[in-house]
Structures are given as structure tokens and as C-alpha cells.
Design a protein around this motif. Structure first.
Motif, short mmCIF file in Angstrom:
data_model
loop_
_atom_site.label_atom_id
_atom_site.label_comp_id
_atom_site.label_asym_id
_atom_site.label_seq_id
_atom_site.Cartn_x
_atom_site.Cartn_y
_atom_site.Cartn_z
N VAL A 150 0.85 -1.20 0.00
CA VAL A 150 0.00 0.00 0.00
C VAL A 150 0.87 1.24 0.00
O VAL A 150 0.58 2.22 -0.70
CB VAL A 150 -0.94 0.00 1.22
CG1 VAL A 150 -1.73 1.30 1.29
CG2 VAL A 150 -1.90 -1.19 1.16
N GLN A 151 1.98 1.19 0.76
CA GLN A 151 2.89 2.35 0.78
C GLN A 151 3.43 2.64 -0.61
O GLN A 151 3.52 3.81 -1.02
CB GLN A 151 4.03 2.10 1.75
CG GLN A 151 3.61 2.06 3.22
CD GLN A 151 3.28 0.65 3.71
OE1 GLN A 151 2.88 -0.21 2.93
NE2 GLN A 151 3.46 0.41 5.01
N ASP A 152 3.80 1.60 -1.35
CA ASP A 152 4.29 1.78 -2.73
C ASP A 152 3.21 2.43 -3.60
O ASP A 152 3.47 3.33 -4.40
CB ASP A 152 4.68 0.45 -3.35
CG ASP A 152 5.93 -0.15 -2.76
OD1 ASP A 152 6.67 0.58 -2.06
OD2 ASP A 152 6.18 -1.36 -2.98
N PHE A 153 1.99 1.93 -3.46
CA PHE A 153 0.90 2.43 -4.29
C PHE A 153 0.62 3.90 -3.99
O PHE A 153 0.44 4.72 -4.90
CB PHE A 153 -0.36 1.59 -4.06
CG PHE A 153 -1.54 2.06 -4.85
CD1 PHE A 153 -1.60 1.86 -6.22
CD2 PHE A 153 -2.58 2.74 -4.23
CE1 PHE A 153 -2.69 2.31 -6.97
CE2 PHE A 153 -3.67 3.19 -4.96
CZ PHE A 153 -3.72 2.97 -6.34
N VAL A 154 0.61 4.26 -2.71
CA VAL A 154 0.37 5.65 -2.33
C VAL A 154 1.50 6.55 -2.86
O VAL A 154 1.24 7.66 -3.36
CB VAL A 154 0.25 5.77 -0.80
CG1 VAL A 154 0.29 7.25 -0.35
CG2 VAL A 154 -1.05 5.11 -0.32
N ALA A 155 2.73 6.06 -2.81
CA ALA A 155 3.86 6.84 -3.33
C ALA A 155 3.70 7.08 -4.83
O ALA A 155 3.99 8.18 -5.33
CB ALA A 155 5.17 6.12 -3.05
N MET A 156 3.23 6.05 -5.56
CA MET A 156 2.97 6.21 -7.00
C MET A 156 1.92 7.29 -7.24
O MET A 156 2.07 8.14 -8.13
CB MET A 156 2.48 4.88 -7.60
CG MET A 156 3.53 3.82 -7.77
SD MET A 156 2.76 2.24 -8.27
CE MET A 156 1.77 2.74 -9.68
N ALA A 157 0.83 7.25 -6.45
CA ALA A 157 -0.25 8.21 -6.64
C ALA A 157 0.20 9.63 -6.31
O ALA A 157 -0.21 10.59 -6.97
CB ALA A 157 -1.44 7.82 -5.77
N LYS A 158 1.06 9.77 -5.30
CA LYS A 158 1.55 11.10 -4.94
C LYS A 158 2.50 11.65 -6.00
O LYS A 158 2.54 12.86 -6.24
CB LYS A 158 2.25 11.05 -3.58
CG LYS A 158 1.30 10.91 -2.40
CD LYS A 158 2.03 10.98 -1.06
CE LYS A 158 1.04 10.98 0.09
NZ LYS A 158 1.70 11.05 1.42
#
Length: 334
Positions: A150-158
């Protein structure tokens, strides 16, 4: 003695007759009242045949028929995300011969999404009987996505604001509101792409047309097992025995993140309490049956019987959570 005055014997006979008549009247209701149930019961499912609510209803209907010694007939009344069938059941006669198996949407989010056109009030027009089962949603991404957590995904979205697409089964659905809750908590912004159903969402994930979706595990798990999509998280607060190895959202930096799908049984508002209690007891016993639990587990549902008050508490808790999300979105479907 006046000819208009009855004899003492005649008067006594008249009093005996009146007493006998009064006694008969007192006994008449008990003698003629029919025990419940004395004819078939309609179990309304506001979703089409083959849906998970329909499958759960048919799983319960047969043993419930045996417990009540009357046929329990499942009747599908789909449409408007479950609102049509739920409204139908809410208007039925409160005599115990119509019951409803529905999901959280029509009971929790619909009153906020449809303030003008819903046509029923879940808090007054329907009486809780019992919770039936619960299931977490799964956050999935394409198999070749750089996101492994989830942390990776949020970083991608940011890194790419308003660029990533996520799939839903429509505005106001659990798949939409769950992602909107993540957007708010993580401080990210993405684009919603609505589809007609979860099979289409899964296909779009596999082809990479969308980058993520919260969805039901029944359709996600086979694709996860086949390596066609990747699961990042489940939306229960605790790990699930039904979905081993998939971490929770809460364990990945989002404490309190919960989005549970549930099915529950209701009766029309005003149904006698003794009938509600008998239904609760019968369904609770059915859900304790190991074979029923096993069949529910195959659908990724955990059997979760409750008291009517516990079901009411769950509805109030969910209404507060999702109402806040809907208000932030300024979302209305009227």
C-alpha cells in the motif's frame, strides 16, 4: 307475579347462558388464532440470481424451511443497487411472512446517497433480525505494477496526482467509497472509472487499463492465484483466515481503515417481536452448522450471527463512517 317478570328459575337459566357465552367469547381468540407460521414465507433478495446475497439466501432458505416447518421461498427483486427489493420488503405486511436478505449498501449508504428518492427509511421501515455474514474487500493492482505494498501504491499516486485510474462498480458503491477513504487518509487524488460489474473491473486491471480497485474477493482471488493481478491489502482490521497471507490496510500505515461487506436479515418494521426472536434463533442455529460455515467460506464470507441490537449498532457505525466519506465527496445520486 307480574307476567312481565321472569321466574327465579328462568332468571337463573338466563344468567348461566350469559356466563357461558362470555366464557366462549374469552376463549374464542385463543381457539381460532393461527400459530406462526402456517403458510409459506417469502425471502426477498434485492439482487439477481447467482449474486452472493442470492447464494447466501438459498443456503439459509432450505434449513430455515425445516426449522419453521413451512417453505421459505427465495424471490429475487433486483435493481437500483438493491434499493428496489429492499423498498418492496419494507412495505410488506409485518406479519412474519416476508423477510429480507440484503447487503449493507441499501441499509447504510443509500439513505445518504438518495435523500429524496429512496422511498424507505431503514431505521423505521425495517426491523433487524440478524447479521448473516461478513467479508473484507481486497485492494488489487496489475500483476506487473511497481507497487508491492500500500505504501508503494500511495507513493505512486503522490508522484502522479490525478493520473492513476481506479475501477469501481459505480459512484457510491463500496469500491468507490473505499478508495475515496484511502484518498482522504493518504492525501492522494486519482480518477474513478466506473464499470457495469466486477468482472469488467478485473479485466481492466489485468489489461492495465486501470491501476487499482477495491473489490470483492470472490472474483479477485482466482486471478490473484493465477498471477494475473496482485493483492496489496484486505480491508478488515484483523487478518482473515479466508484470505491468508494478504496484510490488512491497518497494518500498512492506515489504522482503523475498515470496509467490510456484510449481508443481514430483516423483517418489515412492526413485525411482532416474538416472530423476530424466533427467526433470529433459527438463523443463528443454521449459521452455527459446520457445513453452512464451509459453504459460506467458499464465498469468502464468515458466518456472523448477531442479536437485532448488535446489527443496529453495526448499521449506525457504518452509517457514520460512510456518511462522512459521502459528505466529503458532496455526492448525491437523487
Amino acid at each position: 307475579m307480574s307476567k312481565f317478570m321472569p321466574s327465579r328459575r328462568a332468571a337463573h337459566k338466563t344468567m348461566l347462558c350469559l356466563a357461558a357465552s362470555a366464557a366462549a367469547l374469552c376463549l374464542a381468540p385463543a381457539a381460532t388464532a393461527s400459530p406462526w407460521p402456517d403458510h409459506p414465507i417469502q425471502m426477498v433478495v434485492p439482487f439477481p440470481p447467482g449474486s452472493s446475497p442470492d447464494t447466501l439466501a438459498r443456503l439459509i432458505a432450505d434449513p430455515l424451511s425445516k426449522a419453521l416447518e413451512q417453505p421459505v421461498i427465495v424471490e429475487n427483486k433486483p435493481g437500483a443497487g438493491g434499493n428496489i427489493g429492499t423498498r418492496y420488503a419494507s412495505k410488506a405486511k409485518p406479519d412474519g411472512y416476508t423477510i429480507l436478505l440484503t447487503i449493507n449498501g441499501p441499509m447504510v449508504t443509500a439513505p445518504t446517497l438518495y435523500k429524496k428518492t429512496l422511498g424507505y427509511d431503514p431505521t423505521t421501515d425495517l426491523a433487524p433480525i440478524t447479521l448473516v455474514g461478513t467479508s473484507p474487500n481486497v485492494l488489487i493492482v496489475p500483476a506487473d505494477s511497481p507497487a508491492k505494498s500500500v505504501q508503494d501504491f500511495v507513493a505512486m499516486a503522490k508522484a502522479k496526482p490525478n493520473t492513476l485510474n481506479y475501477g469501481t462498480v459505480g459512484p457510491g458503491s463500496s469500491s468507490h467509497l473505499s478508495m475515496a477513504m484511502l484518498e482522504h487518509q493518504a492525501g492522494i487524488s486519482m480518477q474513478q472509472i466506473p464499470y457495469s460489474g466486477f468482472p469488467q473491473v478485473v479485466s481492466a486491471i489485468i489489461t492495465g487499463d486501470i491501476q487499482a480497485s477495491f473489490m470483492v474477493p470472490g472474483l479477485a482471488v482466482p486471478q490473484i492465484s493465477a498471477g494475473k493481478v496482485r493483492a496489496l491489502a484486505i480491508t478488515s482490521l484483523q487478518p482473515s483466515e479466508l484470505l491468508p497471507g494478504i496484510p490488512t490496510m491497518a497494518s500498512q500505515g492506515y489504522p482503523g481503515f475498515e470496509a467490510i461487506s456484510w449481508d443481514a436479515m430483516f423483517a418489515p418494521g412492526g413485525t411482532p417481536e416474538d416472530i423476530v426472536d424466533r427467526l433470529n434463533q433459527a438463523i443463528t442455529q443454521i449459521l452455527a452448522d459446520p457445513s453452512v460455515k464451509q459453504k459460506m467460506a467458499a464465498l469468502y464470507f464468515s458466518a456472523a450471527p448477531s442479536s437485532p441490537d448488535q446489527l443496529t449498532d453495526l448499521m449506525n457505525k457504518d452509517k457514520a463512517r460512510w456518511g462522512a466519506v459521502i459528505d466529503r465527496l458532496h455526492l448525491s445520486l437523487d
